[in-house]
Design a protein around this motif. Structure first.
Motif, PDB file in Angstrom:
ATOM      1  N   LYS A   1      23.150 -27.288   9.516  1.00 50.05           N
ATOM      2  CA  LYS A   1      22.193 -26.189   9.468  1.00 50.05           C
ATOM      3  C   LYS A   1      22.774 -25.043   8.643  1.00 50.05           C
ATOM      4  O   LYS A   1      23.882 -24.582   8.872  1.00 50.05           O
ATOM      5  CB  LYS A   1      21.865 -25.692  10.882  1.00 50.05           C
ATOM      6  CG  LYS A   1      20.814 -24.601  10.910  1.00 50.05           C
ATOM      7  CD  LYS A   1      20.536 -24.137  12.338  1.00 50.05           C
ATOM      8  CE  LYS A   1      19.503 -23.013  12.337  1.00 50.05           C
ATOM      9  NZ  LYS A   1      19.222 -22.521  13.709  1.00 50.05           N
ATOM     10  N   VAL A   2      21.991 -24.585   7.670  1.00 49.80           N
ATOM     11  CA  VAL A   2      22.441 -23.527   6.759  1.00 49.80           C
ATOM     12  C   VAL A   2      21.523 -22.323   6.891  1.00 49.80           C
ATOM     13  O   VAL A   2      20.293 -22.461   6.915  1.00 49.80           O
ATOM     14  CB  VAL A   2      22.458 -24.031   5.296  1.00 49.80           C
ATOM     15  CG1 VAL A   2      22.824 -22.899   4.343  1.00 49.80           C
ATOM     16  CG2 VAL A   2      23.434 -25.198   5.148  1.00 49.80           C
ATOM     17  N   GLU A   3      22.140 -21.136   6.971  1.00 49.59           N
ATOM     18  CA  GLU A   3      21.368 -19.897   7.052  1.00 49.59           C
ATOM     19  C   GLU A   3      20.952 -19.443   5.659  1.00 49.59           C
ATOM     20  O   GLU A   3      21.677 -19.663   4.676  1.00 49.59           O
ATOM     21  CB  GLU A   3      22.204 -18.798   7.706  1.00 49.59           C
ATOM     22  CG  GLU A   3      22.405 -18.973   9.199  1.00 49.59           C
ATOM     23  CD  GLU A   3      21.115 -18.747   9.967  1.00 49.59           C
ATOM     24  OE1 GLU A   3      20.454 -17.723   9.742  1.00 49.59           O
ATOM     25  OE2 GLU A   3      20.770 -19.628  10.790  1.00 49.59           O
ATOM     26  N   ILE A   4      19.811 -18.780   5.592  1.00 50.13           N
ATOM     27  CA  ILE A   4      19.338 -18.240   4.323  1.00 50.13           C
ATOM     28  C   ILE A   4      18.701 -16.884   4.599  1.00 50.13           C
ATOM     29  O   ILE A   4      17.853 -16.753   5.479  1.00 50.13           O
ATOM     30  CB  ILE A   4      18.344 -19.213   3.634  1.00 50.13           C
ATOM     31  CG1 ILE A   4      17.967 -18.687   2.244  1.00 50.13           C
ATOM     32  CG2 ILE A   4      17.126 -19.478   4.488  1.00 50.13           C
ATOM     33  CD1 ILE A   4      17.277 -19.731   1.379  1.00 50.13           C
ATOM     34  N   SER A   5      19.141 -15.864   3.879  1.00 50.90           N
ATOM     35  CA  SER A   5      18.670 -14.508   4.123  1.00 50.90           C
ATOM     36  C   SER A   5      17.365 -14.230   3.385  1.00 50.90           C
ATOM     37  O   SER A   5      16.950 -14.990   2.497  1.00 50.90           O
ATOM     38  CB  SER A   5      19.727 -13.493   3.669  1.00 50.90           C
ATOM     39  OG  SER A   5      19.863 -13.528   2.254  1.00 50.90           O
ATOM     40  N   GLN A   6      16.748 -13.127   3.742  1.00 50.51           N
ATOM     41  CA  GLN A   6      15.526 -12.707   3.060  1.00 50.51           C
ATOM     42  C   GLN A   6      15.786 -12.447   1.585  1.00 50.51           C
ATOM     43  O   GLN A   6      14.955 -12.745   0.733  1.00 50.51           O
ATOM     44  CB  GLN A   6      14.980 -11.436   3.738  1.00 50.51           C
ATOM     45  CG  GLN A   6      13.634 -10.963   3.220  1.00 50.51           C
ATOM     46  CD  GLN A   6      12.470 -11.803   3.724  1.00 50.51           C
ATOM     47  OE1 GLN A   6      12.683 -12.730   4.497  1.00 50.51           O
ATOM     48  NE2 GLN A   6      11.272 -11.488   3.290  1.00 50.51           N
ATOM     49  N   ARG A   7      16.981 -11.921   1.288  1.00 49.34           N
ATOM     50  CA  ARG A   7      17.333 -11.646  -0.107  1.00 49.34           C
ATOM     51  C   ARG A   7      17.369 -12.926  -0.924  1.00 49.34           C
ATOM     52  O   ARG A   7      16.861 -12.975  -2.064  1.00 49.34           O
ATOM     53  CB  ARG A   7      18.696 -10.938  -0.157  1.00 49.34           C
ATOM     54  CG  ARG A   7      19.222 -10.690  -1.564  1.00 49.34           C
ATOM     55  CD  ARG A   7      20.515  -9.889  -1.538  1.00 49.34           C
ATOM     56  NE  ARG A   7      21.605 -10.580  -0.877  1.00 49.34           N
ATOM     57  CZ  ARG A   7      22.376 -11.496  -1.474  1.00 49.34           C
ATOM     58  NH1 ARG A   7      22.142 -11.849  -2.736  1.00 49.34           N
ATOM     59  NH2 ARG A   7      23.364 -12.066  -0.816  1.00 49.34           N
ATOM     60  N   ILE A   8      17.960 -13.982  -0.379  1.00 48.71           N
ATOM     61  CA  ILE A   8      18.028 -15.262  -1.091  1.00 48.71           C
ATOM     62  C   ILE A   8      16.648 -15.912  -1.155  1.00 48.71           C
ATOM     63  O   ILE A   8      16.278 -16.521  -2.166  1.00 48.71           O
ATOM     64  CB  ILE A   8      19.051 -16.197  -0.424  1.00 48.71           C
ATOM     65  CG1 ILE A   8      20.462 -15.606  -0.524  1.00 48.71           C
ATOM     66  CG2 ILE A   8      19.015 -17.583  -1.052  1.00 48.71           C
ATOM     67  CD1 ILE A   8      20.948 -15.398  -1.941  1.00 48.71           C
ATOM     68  N   LEU A   9      15.881 -15.783  -0.089  1.00 53.24           N
ATOM     69  CA  LEU A   9      14.531 -16.357  -0.075  1.00 53.24           C
ATOM     70  C   LEU A   9      13.708 -15.805  -1.236  1.00 53.24           C
ATOM     71  O   LEU A   9      12.968 -16.543  -1.910  1.00 53.24           O
ATOM     72  CB  LEU A   9      13.840 -16.049   1.260  1.00 53.24           C
ATOM     73  CG  LEU A   9      12.447 -16.642   1.474  1.00 53.24           C
ATOM     74  CD1 LEU A   9      12.489 -18.169   1.396  1.00 53.24           C
ATOM     75  CD2 LEU A   9      11.891 -16.186   2.822  1.00 53.24           C
ATOM     76  N   LYS A  10      13.860 -14.521  -1.509  1.00 53.33           N
ATOM     77  CA  LYS A  10      13.116 -13.886  -2.605  1.00 53.33           C
ATOM     78  C   LYS A  10      13.602 -14.365  -3.973  1.00 53.33           C
ATOM     79  O   LYS A  10      12.861 -14.258  -4.960  1.00 53.33           O
ATOM     80  CB  LYS A  10      13.251 -12.370  -2.514  1.00 53.33           C
ATOM     81  CG  LYS A  10      12.522 -11.751  -1.327  1.00 53.33           C
ATOM     82  CD  LYS A  10      12.725 -10.240  -1.314  1.00 53.33           C
ATOM     83  CE  LYS A  10      11.974  -9.602  -0.161  1.00 53.33           C
ATOM     84  NZ  LYS A  10      12.170  -8.131  -0.117  1.00 53.33           N
ATOM     85  N   ALA A  11      14.836 -14.880  -4.025  1.00 51.06           N
ATOM     86  CA  ALA A  11      15.394 -15.305  -5.316  1.00 51.06           C
ATOM     87  C   ALA A  11      15.041 -16.741  -5.676  1.00 51.06           C
ATOM     88  O   ALA A  11      15.196 -17.164  -6.832  1.00 51.06           O
ATOM     89  CB  ALA A  11      16.913 -15.150  -5.285  1.00 51.06           C
TER      90      ALA A  11
END
Length: 520
Positions: free
Chosen positions: A42-52
């Motif tokens: 399981k890997v976390e992904i931030s809102q900042r990366i989601l937007k990229a």
């Protein structure tokens, strides 16, 4: 050159992902995470990366490089790049000192330090000493913001300097490790450190965990990890130095000493770690004297007296402008050995024409008007000596108190580790002569250099040390010197050169007898 044995805090992975198509309508985020699942779970992904993700992944035809950081038992994506950029993998190691900030740019494929830069901490604008900065920010949110911004400005300037030297944009680093004392980390995060200096003297936090650099407006696409503190005066900088000393892994009894704005000591081995710390003040940075200065160009950094003639050197080789900590230790040791001062630190008159009386106070003129860069006589006064003796006595007594707490003698210490700028550049013989360090066989001394920076670097290139640093934090037993009933009594005994008990300093005693300064 890639080092496959490296286990850095961050990892770069190049992926060729099957693009979406008719009948394959899984979302871009889920597509990306699914491609990582087998290796990383399981890997976390931030809102900042989601937007990229969009449009980057589609424009790169789903051939992308991800930077991931492992923390709290799982991985987090911190950066996305088009194409294969795995050969360009960098991190930053930082020593956040109250006087100086030092930063290294590190190649995380090889472990090579590509460049290192240092500047004075811009917090100095709000006070040379930490306590002045504390009072400036106490219950004043706007002042606290100013001090935080000055700290961040120091970081940004160093990042720019490293980029200019290497051609590597520091903001592309996926991970930064910061080591500093407890107050400095509070300032970095914009958190009022006042509780550190008010009973019961507990910080707002000991451990920051990992956090996004952009939360504190640092231009890095990645995470920051601050080495945790143990107590108010025992910060991550000392824990970092302890980590790289390996004192905690050995059978032999070891003593770790870092003397700067604060004095921090750890006594122990693999079975126990007993620590203590206290304020040392500005004395060891030249801050006690009108002609004192930090260790920069023109600072007197070494002194010898031969045939009653004083000789000195300066940083950079120019004419002297003042004297820094290592020069102060030297001049005191040399004046003691040559009879210019007595064992209480008071000047002996008539011994040399350099001992003069000015403005009603005795002083040594270590540079006359025609010898100095300023055109003024440079003095180290009786008041300067008195203030230094307080600092020296405090450091000496901290060590003695740790030893007494265990019921051991200094001679039982098999390895003494010195860290910090002062511990790196000080003349060891001079430090022992004035009683700043115990009189041990010289081969037992190990200089760690900048232990704070070395610890940051060690964590940066080896993520497995995170468990070790957290274990160290839990295992250190911290003593409050202020609670010691006989601390002031021991300090008084240590307020002599080298000490009231000459038997504690046998080699110094022998040298004084040889020079006719002490009778059997």
């Amino acid at each position: 050159m890639r080092n496959d044995d490296m286990k850095p805090l961050s990892k770069k992975v190049f992926l060729k992902i099957t693009p979406p198509g008719i009948g394959d309508i899984i979302g871009d985020k889920e597509r990306l995470l699914k491609s990582l699942e087998k290796e990383f779970g399981k890997v976390e992904i931030s809102q900042r990366i989601l937007k990229a993700i969009y449009p980057l992944c589609r424009e790169a035809n789903w051939e992308i490089t991800l930077t991931l950081v492992a923390h709290e038992g799982q991985w987090e994506i911190v950066r996305l790049e088009p194409g294969d950029t795995t050969k360009s993998h960098y991190g930053l190691a930082v020593d956040l000192g109250s006087t100086t900030v030092t930063m290294e740019l590190v190649d995380l494929n090889s472990g090579e330090i590509l460049a290192e830069e240092s500047i004075f901490n811009h917090q100095i604008d709000f006070g040379d000493d930490i306590l002045s900065r504390i009072f400036y920010t106490k219950s004043k949110p706007l002042h606290l913001k100013e001090v935080q911004e000055s700290t961040l400005q120091s970081f940004r300037e160093l990042m720019l300097m490293l980029s200019e030297r290497t051609g590597v944009a520091s903001e592309t680093c996926g991970i930064m490790v910061v080591s500093g004392n407890t107050t400095m980390i509070h300032f970095l995060l914009g958190i009022d450190p006042w509780p550190i200096f008010e009973a019961p003297f507990t910080p707002v936090f000991n451990h920051t965990g990992f956090f996004d650099a952009q939360e504190i407006s640092l231009p890095i696409e990645g995470l920051i990890y601050c080495v945790p503190s143990v107590a108010n005066y025992f910060g991550g900088d000392i824990l970092s130095g302890l980590l790289v000393s390996d004192l905690h892994k050995k059978e032999e009894l070891g003593l770790f000493i870092d003397i700067g704005t604060n004095g921090e000591m750890v006594l122990g081995n693999k079975n126990f770690l007993l620590a203590g710390a206290g304020a040392a003040g500005p004395a060891l940075e030249g801050g006690i004297s009108k002609n004192g200065m930090k260790a920069t160009d023109g600072a007197v950094d070494s002194v010898v007296i031969e045939d009653n003639i004083l000789k000195l050197t300066t940083i950079g080789g120019s004419r002297p402008r003042g004297i820094c900590g290592s020069g102060i230790v030297d001049i005191l040791a040399q004046m003691l050995l040559n009879g210019w001062i007595d064992f209480s630190g008071h000047f002996n008159t008539g011994v040399t024409d350099r001992v003069i009386k000015k403005d009603g106070e005795y002083a040594v003129a270590y540079a006359w008007e025609d010898e100095s860069a300023t055109g003024e006589v440079l003095l180290f006064t009786q008041t300067d000596i008195s203030q230094f003796m307080d600092t020296k006595a405090a450091a000496n007594t901290m060590v003695a108190y740790l030893l007494d707490s265990l019921g051991v003698e200094a001679t039982e210490v098999k390895r003494l580790y010195t860290a910090g700028a002062f511990g790196t550049y000080i003349n060891l013989e001079s430090a022992i002569t004035i009683g700043l360090y115990p009189d041990l066989p010289r081969e037992r001394f190990v200089s760690l250099g900048n232990g704070s920076l070395r610890g940051s670097y060690a964590l940066l290139i080896n993520g497995e040390l995170l468990k070790e640093i957290m274990a160290l934090q839990r295992e250190v037993r911290y003593l409050e010197f202020g609670a010691a009933t006989d601390f002031l009594t021991q300090m008084f005994a240590a307020r002599f050169l080298p000490h009231t008990n000459f038997d504690l300093y046998p080699t110094v005693k022998a040298e004084l007898i040889k020079r006719g300064r002490l009778r059997l």
